[in-house]
Enzyme design. Structure first.
Site, PDB file in Angstrom:
ATOM      1  N   ASP A  69       0.840  -1.195   0.000  1.00 21.83           N
ATOM      2  CA  ASP A  69       0.000   0.000   0.000  1.00 21.83           C
ATOM      3  C   ASP A  69       0.880   1.252   0.000  1.00 21.83           C
ATOM      4  O   ASP A  69       1.662   1.467   0.935  1.00 21.83           O
ATOM      5  CB  ASP A  69      -0.893  -0.031   1.246  1.00 21.83           C
ATOM      6  CG  ASP A  69      -1.900   1.092   1.233  1.00 21.83           C
ATOM      7  OD1 ASP A  69      -2.842   1.003   0.448  1.00 21.83           O
ATOM      8  OD2 ASP A  69      -1.708   2.067   1.984  1.00 21.83           O
ATOM      9  N   THR A 102      -3.075   5.300  -3.974  1.00 23.77           N
ATOM     10  CA  THR A 102      -1.997   6.044  -3.328  1.00 23.77           C
ATOM     11  C   THR A 102      -0.637   5.783  -3.992  1.00 23.77           C
ATOM     12  O   THR A 102       0.201   6.670  -4.033  1.00 23.77           O
ATOM     13  CB  THR A 102      -1.904   5.715  -1.825  1.00 23.77           C
ATOM     14  OG1 THR A 102      -1.645   4.336  -1.662  1.00 23.77           O
ATOM     15  CG2 THR A 102      -3.178   6.066  -1.108  1.00 23.77           C
ATOM     16  N   THR A 103      -0.462   4.572  -4.515  1.00 23.91           N
ATOM     17  CA  THR A 103       0.801   4.307  -5.214  1.00 23.91           C
ATOM     18  C   THR A 103       0.798   5.054  -6.550  1.00 23.91           C
ATOM     19  O   THR A 103       1.776   5.729  -6.899  1.00 23.91           O
ATOM     20  CB  THR A 103       0.976   2.794  -5.462  1.00 23.91           C
ATOM     21  OG1 THR A 103       0.707   2.103  -4.242  1.00 23.91           O
ATOM     22  CG2 THR A 103       2.365   2.465  -5.939  1.00 23.91           C
ATOM     23  N   ASP A 398      -9.106  -0.372   1.705  1.00 25.14           N
ATOM     24  CA  ASP A 398      -9.164   0.041   0.296  1.00 25.14           C
ATOM     25  C   ASP A 398     -10.476  -0.406  -0.335  1.00 25.14           C
ATOM     26  O   ASP A 398     -11.145   0.356  -1.032  1.00 25.14           O
ATOM     27  CB  ASP A 398      -7.987  -0.562  -0.502  1.00 25.14           C
ATOM     28  CG  ASP A 398      -6.676   0.167  -0.210  1.00 25.14           C
ATOM     29  OD1 ASP A 398      -6.572   0.775   0.874  1.00 25.14           O
ATOM     30  OD2 ASP A 398      -5.758   0.126  -1.058  1.00 25.14           O
TER      31      ASP A 398
HETATM   32  N1  LIG Z   1      -6.214  -7.572 -12.992  1.00 22.65           N
HETATM   33  C1  LIG Z   1      -5.571  -6.459 -13.286  1.00 22.65           C
HETATM   34  N2  LIG Z   1      -4.909  -6.348 -14.449  1.00 22.65           N
HETATM   35  C2  LIG Z   1      -4.249  -5.218 -14.745  1.00 22.65           C
HETATM   36  N3  LIG Z   1      -4.178  -4.158 -13.959  1.00 22.65           N
HETATM   37  C3  LIG Z   1      -4.813  -4.201 -12.804  1.00 22.65           C
HETATM   38  C4  LIG Z   1      -5.541  -5.355 -12.389  1.00 22.65           C
HETATM   39  N4  LIG Z   1      -6.046  -5.111 -11.175  1.00 22.65           N
HETATM   40  C5  LIG Z   1      -5.664  -3.857 -10.837  1.00 22.65           C
HETATM   41  N5  LIG Z   1      -4.934  -3.304 -11.803  1.00 22.65           N
HETATM   42  C6  LIG Z   1      -4.326  -1.972 -11.838  1.00 22.65           C
HETATM   43  O1  LIG Z   1      -3.412  -1.816 -10.783  1.00 22.65           O
HETATM   44  C7  LIG Z   1      -3.332  -0.438 -10.449  1.00 22.65           C
HETATM   45  C8  LIG Z   1      -3.478  -0.263  -8.961  1.00 22.65           C
HETATM   46  O2  LIG Z   1      -2.386  -0.853  -8.311  1.00 22.65           O
HETATM   47  P1  LIG Z   1      -2.170  -0.692  -6.746  1.00 22.65           P
HETATM   48  O3  LIG Z   1      -3.433  -1.060  -6.045  1.00 22.65           O
HETATM   49  O4  LIG Z   1      -0.943  -1.427  -6.421  1.00 22.65           O
HETATM   50  O5  LIG Z   1      -1.875   0.815  -6.570  1.00 22.65           O
HETATM   51  P2  LIG Z   1      -2.817   2.005  -6.153  1.00 22.65           P
HETATM   52  O6  LIG Z   1      -4.238   1.589  -6.201  1.00 22.65           O
HETATM   53  O7  LIG Z   1      -2.407   3.149  -6.977  1.00 22.65           O
HETATM   54  O8  LIG Z   1      -2.336   2.313  -4.675  1.00 22.65           O
HETATM   55  P3  LIG Z   1      -2.719   1.611  -3.298  1.00 22.65           P
HETATM   56  O9  LIG Z   1      -3.642   0.472  -3.584  1.00 22.65           O
HETATM   57  O10 LIG Z   1      -1.396   1.187  -2.781  1.00 22.65           O
HETATM   58  O11 LIG Z   1      -3.363   2.681  -2.510  1.00 22.65           O
HETATM   59  C9  LIG Z   1      -4.477   0.259 -11.141  1.00 22.65           C
HETATM   60  O12 LIG Z   1      -4.002   1.010 -12.223  1.00 22.65           O
HETATM   61  C10 LIG Z   1      -5.351  -0.898 -11.602  1.00 22.65           C
HETATM   62  O13 LIG Z   1      -6.062  -0.586 -12.768  1.00 22.65           O
HETATM   63 MG   LIG Z   2      -4.982  -0.049  -5.118  1.00 20.00          MG
END
Ligand SMILES: Nc1ncnc2c1ncn2[C@@H]1O[C@H](COP(=O)(O)OP(=O)(O)OP(=O)(O)O)[C@@H](O)[C@H]1O
Ligand SMILES: [Mg+2]
Length: 550
Positions: A69, A102-103, A398
């Protein structure tokens, strides 16, 4: 270079800053800030997406956190540099506002700054860059709205897909199916319809965790869990169809607030005194019993004698319940928290299908469940180890947030970098029509959006250039929903993979990132006060104890 002496008059230095202060100005300051922010972004980059890696963070006390996260990684990193700290704040704001992304927001801010650095090298002034970024931000928000898909706010299927996507990138992804169900059910239970819209307050969803069983044991309790045990061993441990009294005053005989002396001259007086006390406590029990209550939750203490009387009447009582839990109990059971037992009546009682003390791991907790139409619920997280339970709690946060986001504003976009790609290409076309140097910045903003699909591909071990080229060509052909299928290792229509995210999260990423980048770019002077007077012989050798060089 750092300097504490900004001016000289006929050879005499004029000191305006304290000794030990440091100062950086102009491009030097900008570059140092940009580099610091980029380093932070680089640090979280590898955690983006379902194939992103987790980080293990050890704090000063040796406590270990394992997470992917973004906000948590940055919080635990204990960052010192002021510009880098702004990225930590960006992640935190995004977390507070929308709960996810957040990432992405940190990675995107880093990319905006890195593009800005190239423009600064080409002698584009930072105010121009900021202006270009601001214009592009407004346009990007409009474009996101254009490509967003409307969804019914209570469509369980879509809400589950949203929760599943948020949890896809977490340690607990294998079990996300059951966790997503719990998250959706919890939010739907506490949502209130106000006019056409839905209001969701996540404070009404209590998340409790306890290591033990496995993640599959995580469940929604339609009521509240109190981490206390039943007050007296003689009390029942289980009451069905419970009528619940919520009391926030002590069920004890109050001691006088001032020093008082009672002179007892005869044993009868002593007996009368004790009898009176007992009578008062019996009176309390009778008042509670008269209301028809079979369960009592008390925010303060319950005297041993009162406990004994309550036990004799078959009333289950729990003492020293937290104030916040009392409020939630009131919401869940429909009861009223009362202070004065004299005005207490049956109408103040709450109801629950079952109140029961159960053993959870090595603790005993009281479950108040099967409440009718509860307005506060509990998610009880279980999992193999402490660390898994902790990360499951963060992932549940989340998931709850994204479901809430969609209920509040029922618009979604697909994930996997597809919307970033689409907005990027439309934004570029729009930017071409701008004139002057602002155009360069606006187009750079559009290109910076590509960092999301690129990083997703990179983290999945795919060739980012190949993926980007294919994505661009697919989007040019009008395939709006094509993104990176990180599991299949190719580009695909993300709708077919059921990867959806709330529009609100994407908007927040754009807003927060461009604000933070603009703020960092506007800084051309960093003045750091000396933290303390350097000791005569610093223990760490020369240089130690000096102010940090920002
Ligand atoms: N099955 C999937 N295939 C491709 N991309 C995906 C899939 N599931 C999620 N994503 C992508 O992953 C990204 C989110 O990644 P992640 O949750 O690690 O980071 P975040 O949401 O930006 O931050 P955080 O969850 O740490 O607050 C988004 O761009 C989302 O569209
Ligand atoms: Mg996320």
């Amino acid at each position: 270079m750092a300097q504490a002496i900004p001016a000289q008059i006929s050879g005499q230095p004029v000191l305006i800053l304290k000794e030990g202060s440091t100062r950086r100005r102009g491009k030097d300051a900008q570059r140092v800030n940009i580099t610091a922010a980029k380093v932070v972004a680089e640090a979280v980059k590898s955690a983006l997406g379902p194939k992103g890696m987790d980080k293990m963070l050890v704090d000063g006390l040796g406590d270990v956190t394992i997470t992917s996260d973004g906000a948590t990684i940055l919080k635990e990193m204990d960052i010192e540099h002021p510009a880098a700290k702004m990225l930590v704040e960006v992640a935190k704001t995004t977390d507070d506002e929308v709960g996810d992304g957040t990432t992405s927001v940190v990675v995107f801010t880093g990319e905006l700054l890195s593009k800005a650095e190239e423009l600064l090298d080409k002698n584009v002034h930072s105010t121009m860059i900021v202006e270009g970024y601001r214009k592009a931000e407004a346009k990007a928000l409009a474009l996101y709205d254009e490509i967003a898909i409307d969804t019914p706010p209570t469509d369980r299927g879509m809400l589950k897909k949203i929760a599943m996507t948020a949890m896809a990138s977490k340690l607990i992804r294998e079990n996300r199916d059951c966790l997503a169900d719990v998250a959706v059910d919890a939010v739907l239970k506490v949502a209130e319809k106000v006019g056409e819209a839905y209001r969701v307050d996540l404070d009404d969803v209590e998340v409790e965790k306890k290591a033990g069983e496995s993640l599959v044991g995580t469940k929604l309790i339609e009521g509240i869990v109190i981490d206390k045990e039943v007050a007296h061993s003689g009390m029942p441990k289980r009451r069905e169809n419970a009528r619940i009294a919520l009391v926030d005053s002590a069920l004890e005989v109050e001691k006088p607030k001032f020093d008082a002396k009672i002179n007892i001259e005869h044993p009868d007086q002593m007996k009368a005194f004790l009898d009176e006390e007992e009578q008062m406590m019996r009176g309390m029990t009778d008042k509670i019993a008269a209301s028809g209550a079979s369960v009592v939750f008390c925010q303060k203490g319950i005297d041993d004698v009162v406990q004994h009387f309550l036990a004799k009447k078959g009333i289950l009582a729990v003492r020293r319940v937290k104030k916040s839990s009392m409020e939630k109990l009131a919401k869940a059971t429909g009861g009223k928290v009362v202070t004065n037992l004299d005005t207490f009546s049956a109408g103040d009682l709450g109801r629950a299908g079952l109140v029961e003390e159960r053993r959870i791991g090595d603790d005993k907790w009281v479950f108040v469940e099967a409440c009718e139409n509860p307005k506060a619920v509990t998610v009880l997280i279980r999992g193999g180890t402490e660390k898994i339970v902790d990360e499951a709690e963060r992932s549940m946060h989340d998931a709850l947030c994204v479901v809430r986001d969609v209920m509040r504003r029922p618009k979604v976009v697909v994930g996997g970098g597809a919307p970033e790609m689409e907005v990027s290409s439309r934004l570029k076309a729009w930017g071409e029509r701008l004139s002057g140097r602002v155009q360069l910045a606006a187009i750079d903003f559009a290109e910076a959006l590509e960092v999301i699909p690129t990083t997703l591909a990179e983290n999945a071990g795919l060739d980012p250039i190949d993926i980007l080229v294919e994505l661009r060509s697919r989007h040019e052909k009008g395939e709006e929903g094509t993104g990176v299928d990180v599991f299949g290792g190719q580009v695909r229509d993300m709708a077919k993979l059921d990867v959806y995210e709330p529009l609100t999260v994407k908007e927040q990423i754009i807003k927060s990132a461009s604000e933070a980048a603009s703020m960092i770019l506007r800084i051309d002077d960093v003045i750091a006060a000396g933290k303390m007077k350097a000791p005569p012989t610093p223990p760490g050798g020369p240089g130690a104890g000096m102010p940090p060089q920002y």
